[in-house]
Design a protein around this motif. Structure first.
Motif, PDB file in Angstrom:
ATOM      1  N   MET A  88       0.841  -1.195   0.000  1.00 10.04           N
ATOM      2  CA  MET A  88       0.000   0.000   0.000  1.00 10.04           C
ATOM      3  C   MET A  88       0.868   1.234   0.000  1.00 10.04           C
ATOM      4  N   LYS A  89       0.541   2.195  -0.859  1.00  7.22           N
ATOM      5  CA  LYS A  89       1.279   3.454  -0.965  1.00  7.22           C
ATOM      6  C   LYS A  89       0.364   4.584  -0.520  1.00  7.22           C
ATOM      7  N   THR A  90       0.969   5.699  -0.111  1.00  2.67           N
ATOM      8  CA  THR A  90       0.179   6.856   0.267  1.00  2.67           C
ATOM      9  C   THR A  90       0.814   8.096  -0.315  1.00  2.67           C
ATOM     10  N   THR A  91       0.068   9.192  -0.224  1.00  5.81           N
ATOM     11  CA  THR A  91       0.607  10.496  -0.571  1.00  5.81           C
ATOM     12  C   THR A  91       1.414  10.993   0.615  1.00  5.81           C
ATOM     13  N   SER A  92       1.883  12.221   0.524  1.00  9.85           N
ATOM     14  CA  SER A  92       2.630  12.786   1.643  1.00  9.85           C
ATOM     15  C   SER A  92       1.745  13.085   2.831  1.00  9.85           C
ATOM     16  N   VAL A  93       0.419  13.088   2.601  1.00  5.19           N
ATOM     17  CA  VAL A  93      -0.519  13.326   3.694  1.00  5.19           C
ATOM     18  C   VAL A  93      -0.603  12.059   4.546  1.00  5.19           C
ATOM     19  N   PRO A  94      -0.522  12.153   5.909  1.00  6.93           N
ATOM     20  CA  PRO A  94      -0.580  10.950   6.757  1.00  6.93           C
ATOM     21  C   PRO A  94      -1.969  10.326   6.733  1.00  6.93           C
ATOM     22  N   LEU A  95      -2.083   9.173   6.113  1.00  5.31           N
ATOM     23  CA  LEU A  95      -3.380   8.490   5.976  1.00  5.31           C
ATOM     24  C   LEU A  95      -3.336   7.066   6.511  1.00  5.31           C
ATOM     25  N   ASP A  96      -2.286   6.747   7.282  1.00  2.45           N
ATOM     26  CA  ASP A  96      -2.107   5.374   7.736  1.00  2.45           C
ATOM     27  C   ASP A  96      -3.296   4.857   8.545  1.00  2.45           C
ATOM     28  N   GLY A  97      -3.992   5.765   9.231  1.00  2.00           N
ATOM     29  CA  GLY A  97      -5.135   5.339  10.041  1.00  2.00           C
ATOM     30  C   GLY A  97      -6.225   4.682   9.217  1.00  2.00           C
ATOM     31  N   LEU A  98      -6.331   5.046   7.926  1.00  2.30           N
ATOM     32  CA  LEU A  98      -7.357   4.462   7.072  1.00  2.30           C
ATOM     33  C   LEU A  98      -7.088   2.985   6.790  1.00  2.30           C
ATOM     34  N   ASP A  99      -5.856   2.557   7.001  1.00  2.00           N
ATOM     35  CA  ASP A  99      -5.536   1.140   6.799  1.00  2.00           C
ATOM     36  C   ASP A  99      -6.215   0.243   7.821  1.00  2.00           C
ATOM     37  N   LEU A 100      -6.667   0.827   8.930  1.00  2.00           N
ATOM     38  CA  LEU A 100      -7.325   0.053   9.976  1.00  2.00           C
ATOM     39  C   LEU A 100      -8.801  -0.184   9.673  1.00  2.00           C
ATOM     40  N   LEU A 101      -9.333   0.527   8.668  1.00  2.00           N
ATOM     41  CA  LEU A 101     -10.752   0.393   8.343  1.00  2.00           C
ATOM     42  C   LEU A 101     -11.009  -0.903   7.576  1.00  2.00           C
ATOM     43  N   SER A 102     -12.188  -1.503   7.823  1.00  2.00           N
ATOM     44  CA  SER A 102     -12.557  -2.713   7.089  1.00  2.00           C
ATOM     45  C   SER A 102     -13.153  -2.386   5.728  1.00  2.00           C
ATOM     46  N   SER A 103     -13.644  -1.141   5.555  1.00  2.00           N
ATOM     47  CA  SER A 103     -14.184  -0.741   4.262  1.00  2.00           C
ATOM     48  C   SER A 103     -13.066  -0.229   3.363  1.00  2.00           C
ATOM     49  N   ALA A 104     -13.232  -0.407   2.069  1.00  2.00           N
ATOM     50  CA  ALA A 104     -12.212  -0.012   1.096  1.00  2.00           C
ATOM     51  C   ALA A 104     -12.275   1.491   0.865  1.00  2.00           C
ATOM     52  N   VAL A 105     -11.115   2.159   0.932  1.00  2.00           N
ATOM     53  CA  VAL A 105     -11.037   3.610   0.750  1.00  2.00           C
ATOM     54  C   VAL A 105      -9.974   3.927  -0.294  1.00  2.00           C
TER      55      VAL A 105
END
Length: 357
Positions: free
Chosen positions: A1-18
């Motif tokens: 999984m890759k992200t932008t420079s914005v911290p979005l790691d918390g979304l990895d904990l969600l069960s729904s796809a984002v």
């Protein structure tokens, strides 16, 4: 999984796809659930147009353009995800416009459980209709020759010479008894179509109590048959005897599957009644429905027959006729309802849904 420079790691904990898209509608972020649902890595997702993943993806592409132009706050739509070599997956999508020029769109995807349920019910109804025609035709084809075989065996027995009567009569009796056994099987196959539908007021708890008393009489030790009733379930119009037979077939199958746990003394079956609201059965929406569960703590249904348990002559038990669940499904469908099943080791749950007034 890759992200932008914005911290979005918390979304990895969600069960729904984002997913988060950039200003050019490319995937700039995908959480782990999105990679799992879409069966593609972030690298693959970022290199293709998102709409091409779906059978009706043009609609999604239009909505993404509108969100990028900030024409709405959020919009919902249902899409079909194309999956190579497997059935397409129905997905509910929420597209949200973000207040960012570099990352203007957030997309949330979930499996469309309601659509999956409707598809499953439709397959059950189609399967049941095919089963009925197959059973009816097969039973009639078998019935006539059986009568001839039995009659010929009886005539042969009368013609046997006296000196060989005792030793040869054993063989003619085998023919007669096997013909009778097959005749009984044919009669059971035809039973739901021959017997008239007798309609009256049905109290589902009287049905459950009748079944409970029959099962406890047959399995008096080692089996706990628990009640979990919602006494607010109203009476409804139906064939009481058919419903007793349907619930009995399922409960009796459960008791037989619990043989080992009965020997250990910790077998359990629960009869649970509830009222379900806003239920769709066979594409018809009902305000209320009976929601009856028959739950056991047995070994579960073998995976190799799990999708075929309502087919005629399919049984997970040695010596079983494979007709009990077929007949139960037929009787419940005659009440505009359906039987569903979820099973895993330690818990098998048969669910009967029937419309209520």
């Amino acid at each position: 999984m890759k992200t932008t420079s914005v911290p979005l790691d918390g979304l990895d904990l969600l069960s729904s796809a984002v997913l988060i898209l950039d200003a050019e509608s490319r995937v700039a972020y995908a959480n782990a659930a999105a990679e799992n649902l879409l069966e593609a890595s972030f690298k693959m997702l970022s290199s293709q147009t998102l709409g091409k993943l779906f059978l009706n993806g043009e609609e999604l592409s239009d909505v993404i353009r509108q969100a990028t132009a900030n024409q709405f706050a959020d919009k919902r739509l249902d899409l079909t995800l194309e999956r190579h070599g497997r059935e397409p997956l129905h997905v509910h999508v929420v597209v949200t416009a973000l207040d960012r020029h570099d990352l203007p769109v957030l997309i949330e995807l979930r499996e469309n459980v309601q659509q999956l349920k409707l598809d499953r019910e439709e397959r059950l109804l189609d399967q049941s209709q095919v089963n009925k025609e197959l059973i009816r035709n097969l039973a009639h084809e078998i019935k006539n020759p059986l009568g001839g075989i039995r009659g010929a065996a009886q005539l042969l027995e009368f013609e046997l010479p006296e000196r060989h009567l005792k030793e040869l009569r054993e063989y003619t009796q085998v023919i007669i008894k096997e013909a009778d056994r097959l005749q009984t099987l044919v009669d059971r196959l035809l039973a739901p179509h021959k017997r008239p539908h007798i309609v009256g007021d049905v109290n589902i708890h009287e049905v459950c109590e009748r079944v409970r008393s029959l099962i406890m009489a047959e399995f008096p030790h080692g089996l706990a048959l628990k009640r979990d009733y919602d006494l607010s379930v109203p009476e409804f119009r139906g064939d009481k005897e058919q419903l007793i037979q349907a619930v009995l077939n399922i409960t009796h199958n459960a008791a037989q599957a619990l043989k080992e746990r009965i020997a250990q003394g910790d077998a359990q079956i629960t009869l649970q009644t509830r009222v379900a609201r806003q239920v769709t059965l066979a594409k018809v929406r009902y305000r209320l429905a009976l929601d009856l569960h028959i739950i056991d703590n047995g070994p579960g249904i073998p995976p190799e027959i799990r999708d075929r348990i309502f087919y005629p002559l399919v049984s997970g038990r040695e010596g079983g006729s494979g007709l009990g669940l077929t007949l139960a499904q037929t009787f419940v469908q005659q009440h505009l309802g359906v039987i569903e099943c979820e099973s895993r080791p330690g818990c098998t749950d048969f669910r009967i849904l029937i419309p209520l007034p």
